[in-house]
Design a protein around this motif. Structure first.
Motif, short mmCIF file in Angstrom:
data_model
loop_
_atom_site.label_atom_id
_atom_site.label_comp_id
_atom_site.label_asym_id
_atom_site.label_seq_id
_atom_site.Cartn_x
_atom_site.Cartn_y
_atom_site.Cartn_z
N ASP A 104 0.94 -1.15 -0.06
CA ASP A 104 -0.10 0.03 0.06
C ASP A 104 0.86 1.25 -0.08
O ASP A 104 1.50 1.44 0.93
N THR A 105 1.01 1.84 -1.28
CA THR A 105 1.89 2.95 -1.27
C THR A 105 1.45 4.06 -1.97
O THR A 105 0.46 4.07 -2.88
N THR A 106 1.92 5.42 -1.64
CA THR A 106 1.75 6.54 -2.41
C THR A 106 2.91 6.92 -3.34
O THR A 106 2.69 8.13 -3.74
N LYS A 107 3.69 6.14 -3.46
CA LYS A 107 4.79 6.16 -4.34
C LYS A 107 4.35 5.10 -5.72
O LYS A 107 3.99 4.22 -5.45
N ALA A 108 4.84 5.87 -6.94
CA ALA A 108 4.66 4.84 -7.94
C ALA A 108 5.74 3.84 -8.00
O ALA A 108 6.82 3.93 -7.82
N ASP A 140 1.39 12.42 -11.12
CA ASP A 140 0.09 11.89 -11.11
C ASP A 140 -0.03 10.31 -10.97
O ASP A 140 -1.01 9.86 -11.12
N ALA A 141 1.23 9.65 -11.24
CA ALA A 141 1.25 8.20 -11.17
C ALA A 141 1.41 7.86 -9.72
O ALA A 141 1.23 6.48 -9.33
N LYS A 142 1.88 8.63 -8.86
CA LYS A 142 1.51 8.20 -7.24
C LYS A 142 0.38 7.57 -6.92
O LYS A 142 0.51 6.76 -6.15
N GLN A 143 -0.77 8.22 -7.45
CA GLN A 143 -2.00 7.75 -7.11
C GLN A 143 -2.29 6.23 -7.35
O GLN A 143 -3.23 5.61 -6.79
N ILE A 144 -1.60 5.84 -8.37
CA ILE A 144 -1.73 4.66 -9.09
C ILE A 144 -1.63 3.69 -7.99
O ILE A 144 -1.81 2.37 -7.70
N GLY A 145 -0.33 3.90 -7.55
CA GLY A 145 0.43 2.68 -6.65
C GLY A 145 1.29 1.89 -7.74
O GLY A 145 2.17 2.58 -8.67
N PHE A 155 -1.20 0.14 -17.53
CA PHE A 155 -2.27 -0.75 -16.91
C PHE A 155 -2.42 -0.95 -15.54
O PHE A 155 -1.29 -0.78 -14.78
N MET A 156 -3.47 -1.31 -15.02
CA MET A 156 -3.42 -1.90 -13.76
C MET A 156 -3.45 -3.33 -13.62
O MET A 156 -4.04 -4.12 -14.45
N PRO A 157 -2.39 -3.70 -12.56
CA PRO A 157 -2.40 -5.08 -12.38
C PRO A 157 -3.38 -6.14 -12.19
O PRO A 157 -3.40 -7.19 -12.60
N ARG A 158 -4.43 -5.56 -11.82
CA ARG A 158 -5.71 -6.54 -11.66
C ARG A 158 -6.22 -7.13 -12.89
O ARG A 158 -6.66 -8.11 -13.17
N PHE A 159 -6.10 -6.20 -14.05
CA PHE A 159 -6.58 -6.79 -15.39
C PHE A 159 -5.68 -6.84 -16.47
O PHE A 159 -5.90 -7.50 -17.58
N VAL A 160 -4.14 -6.42 -16.15
CA VAL A 160 -3.32 -6.50 -17.29
C VAL A 160 -3.04 -8.03 -17.58
O VAL A 160 -3.33 -9.01 -16.64
N GLN A 191 -7.51 7.67 -15.91
CA GLN A 191 -8.50 6.83 -14.90
C GLN A 191 -7.77 6.19 -13.86
O GLN A 191 -6.46 6.03 -13.94
N TYR A 192 -8.23 6.15 -12.65
CA TYR A 192 -7.49 5.59 -11.32
C TYR A 192 -8.19 4.50 -10.96
O TYR A 192 -9.39 4.11 -11.00
N PRO A 193 -7.43 3.24 -10.65
CA PRO A 193 -8.19 2.06 -10.02
C PRO A 193 -8.82 2.24 -8.49
O PRO A 193 -8.52 3.35 -8.07
N LYS A 194 -9.81 1.33 -8.57
CA LYS A 194 -10.75 1.52 -7.31
C LYS A 194 -9.66 1.30 -6.17
O LYS A 194 -8.81 -0.01 -6.25
N LYS A 195 -9.97 1.84 -5.11
CA LYS A 195 -9.18 1.30 -3.81
C LYS A 195 -9.51 0.03 -3.31
O LYS A 195 -10.62 -0.40 -3.41
#
Length: 322
Positions: A104-108, A140-145, A155-160, A191-195
């Motif tokens: 759980d991070t606020t860094k990319a 802007d990438a920090k919010q993605i994690g 891509f988000m890891p959940r769906f890549v 767009q950003y991934p759901k928490k």
């Protein structure tokens, strides 16, 4: 000045042609050599650390734990602003998803690789690495994690998923598409991934296997898994969660032996769902205590189940809702 930590693990992006065989050897080129070929913005400082030097297909659950510890170490370092992880493409989607489940991070944290080795004509190695560094340095990438970067897309890891075994446009995001793009120095996040929840694995990942169903599949591999005392099973079924009576009997025996069973679908899109009432499908699996894996593919479901069981969590259908 932005400080990006480059962590290397081998893979095609670090491969070199063997002059005797003409074939690629993975994990041969160091991160520092790769970095020497890039044109990095003057405001970005890079430091390099080699974690592994191997094909991603050779990685183990123990390697994932070690990798998680290393990434966490640098996330906690106040001198590091973002992380880029180079990785072989064969299991890149699994490693990136694992990291997203335990960090759980606020860094990319950007995971990237290449389909063609650095020495091959038309290689995507340097472009992917340079753009991944640009992404990791972007506010802007920090919010993605944790994210995956490939061929100018985020891509988000959940769906890549690796969707092509050879093409440089080798990864896709399924029906959810991609999160954004990198074009030179321009980073655009649409767009950003759901928490989502993250988990603390106590000592090691649980032992979880995948069993794939097709026409006339029987229960022998389920029985083998029971005999080997696995902690969990992911059954990749057909359609909305369908198999046959023999598979259902095997699933029932596994659950009776205390094995956690998750049902997924082989379909690219769509959820496992109780829509038919017959004895060899999800309606029966649910009655016997199996967990509906929703829209998870079998590899991501395996990682999630291994993480949750390794963290001592109770696993429910709701954990596979998103």
């Amino acid at each position: 000045m932005v400080h990006i930590k480059l962590l290397t693990t081998g893979g095609t992006i670090a491969s070199k042609r063997d002059p005797q065989t003409g074939l690629q050897k993975t994990g041969v080129i160091s991160g520092k050599v790769l970095m020497s070929q890039l044109e990095i913005d003057d405001n970005i400082e890079i430091s390099v650390e080699e974690i592994f030097s191997k094909s991603s297909g050779a990685l183990t659950f123990e390697d994932l734990i070690h990798l998680k510890d290393k990434v966490t170490e640098h996330i906690l370092d106040n001198e590091v602003d973002g992380i880029v992880l180079t990785h072989g493409t064969d299991t890149l989607e699994e490693t990136s998803f694992f990291l997203s489940q335990v960090i759980d991070t606020t860094k990319a944290v950007v995971v990237t690789g290449s389909q063609r080795g650095p020495e091959l004509i038309g290689s995507d190695a340097y472009a992917n690495l340079q753009d991944a560094i640009t992404l990791a340095a972007a506010p802007d990438a920090k919010q993605i994690g944790v994210s995956v970067f490939f061929n100018q897309k985020v891509f988000m890891p959940r769906f890549v998923k690796k969707i092509n075994s050879m093409n440089v446009d080798g990864f896709g995001g399924g029906g959810t598409g991609y999160l954004g793009t990198v074009d030179g120095n321009d980073v655009k996040i649409y767009q950003y991934p759901k928490k989502h929840d993250t988990y603390k694995v106590k000592e090691k990942l649980a032992n979880v296997d995948i069993i794939k169903c097709a026409l006339d599949t029987d229960e022998k591999f389920i029985d083998c898994a029971i005999e080997h005392k696995v902690d969990g099973l992911v059954i990749e079924t057909m359609g909305r969660g369908h198999a046959n009576d023999r598979v259902a009997a095997g699933v029932r025996r596994a659950i009776e032996q205390g094995i956690t069973v998750v049902i997924t679908t082989a379909s690219e899109d769509g959820d496992v769902k109780v829509a038919y009432d017959f004895s060899g499908g999800i309606s029966q699996f649910k009655k016997d205590g199996a967990i509906n894996g929703g829209s998870y593919d079998s590899k991501k479901a395996r990682i999630k189940l291994a993480v949750m069981l390794g963290a001592g969590e109770t696993v429910t259908k709701e954990d596979f809702w998103y």
